[in-house]
Design an enzyme around this catalytic site. Structure first.
Site, mmCIF file in Angstrom:
data_model
loop_
_atom_site.group_PDB
_atom_site.id
_atom_site.type_symbol
_atom_site.label_atom_id
_atom_site.label_comp_id
_atom_site.label_asym_id
_atom_site.label_seq_id
_atom_site.Cartn_x
_atom_site.Cartn_y
_atom_site.Cartn_z
ATOM 1 C CB SER A 34 -0.996 -0.058 1.317
ATOM 2 O OG SER A 34 -1.937 0.854 1.266
ATOM 3 C CG HIS A 87 -6.022 -1.723 0.388
ATOM 4 N ND1 HIS A 87 -5.336 -1.552 -0.946
ATOM 5 C CD2 HIS A 87 -5.319 -1.149 1.290
ATOM 6 C CE1 HIS A 87 -4.469 -0.640 -0.658
ATOM 7 N NE2 HIS A 87 -4.346 -0.387 0.610
ATOM 8 C CG ASP A 107 -7.322 -2.473 -3.279
ATOM 9 O OD1 ASP A 107 -7.951 -1.475 -2.520
ATOM 10 O OD2 ASP A 107 -6.279 -2.643 -3.228
HETATM 11 C C1 MLT Z 1 -1.538 6.060 -0.126
HETATM 12 O O1 MLT Z 1 -1.726 6.810 0.724
HETATM 13 O O2 MLT Z 1 -0.158 5.998 -0.181
HETATM 14 C C2 MLT Z 1 -2.510 5.033 -0.572
HETATM 15 O O3 MLT Z 1 -3.664 5.670 -0.646
HETATM 16 C C3 MLT Z 1 -2.570 3.966 0.234
HETATM 17 C C4 MLT Z 1 -2.862 3.986 1.435
HETATM 18 O O4 MLT Z 1 -1.836 4.289 2.352
HETATM 19 O O5 MLT Z 1 -3.950 3.867 1.938
#
Ligand code: MLT
Length: 205
Positions: free
Chosen positions: A106, A187, A156
């Site tokens: 992520s 996710h 996701d």
């Molecule tokens: C981010 O902010 O890098 C993406 O939205 C993934 C997350 O951290 O939720």
């Protein structure tokens, strides 16, 4: 004495020349991905920094303005800061940068993709779980010796499939060898993601 690298981090020595750079998601820390790293490669050394940004108390690797909307100036700054940390950590802990594999989840996958695009000398291999397009660089790097595995989730709600394909097109446009895999998942990571990433990593020469 060498100065301590300037990120809070874990380093676990391995018994092979490979090191995994583990980059956690929003709200994670340097201990989060250690078990995952061990599952991916039981012999590799593990380097796992904690992101320096705090969003409502949750560590991240760079600032965002909203969900999926990144502060690009901060992202560029943090990408360079992380690259410099990795170089300093290699000297401090005595591991080689020649066999460093980025493994991000992520937010951690997003900064790993940013490292590939802005500091291409750092990673030659990357496993990106639930990654997005972090930024479009003004000039594409030469990633022709880089291999990337992208693990997406087909349900996701944070990363739409267009982000996954957009990232793979960007990396392929720079010459990288990109494998995309959609898991039957959201996710969050599943064991199936892990097994597939492990098999891909093991298949590399
Ligand atoms: C981010 O902010 O890098 C993406 O939205 C993934 C997350 O951290 O939720």
């Amino acid at each position: 004495m060498k100065p301590q690298p300037d990120f809070i981090h874990e380093f676990i020595p391995g018994s092979s020349s490979r090191t995994l750079l583990l980059l956690h998601g929003t709200g994670g820390n340097e201990r989060d991905l250690i078990p995952l790293g061990r599952e991916l490669d039981s012999n590799a050394a593990l380097l796992s920094p904690r992101g320096k940004i705090l969003e409502n108390g949750m560590p991240r690797f760079f600032r965002r303005l909203a969900e999926g909307v990144f502060d690009l100036e901060d992202l560029k700054f943090r990408t360079n800061e992380l690259a410099n940390f990795v170089t300093a950590a290699a000297e401090y802990h005595g591991f080689s940068l020649d066999n460093l594999v980025g493994v991000g989840y992520s937010n951690g996958a997003n900064i790993a993709a940013s490292l590939l695009l802005l500091r291409p000398e750092i990673l030659h291999t990357a496993i990106l779980f639930r990654a997005m397009v972090p930024l479009i660089p003004s000039r594409l790097p030469d990633l022709s010796s880089v291999r990337v595995w992208i693990g997406a989730g087909d349900q996701d709600s944070i990363v739409p499939a267009s982000e996954t394909t957009g990232l793979s097109e960007l990396l392929r446009g720079a010459g990288a060898d990109v494998t995309i895999r959609f898991a039957n998942a959201g996710h969050g990571l599943t064991n199936d993601d892990l097994v597939a990433a492990h098999d891909w990593l093991r298949s590399l020469l």
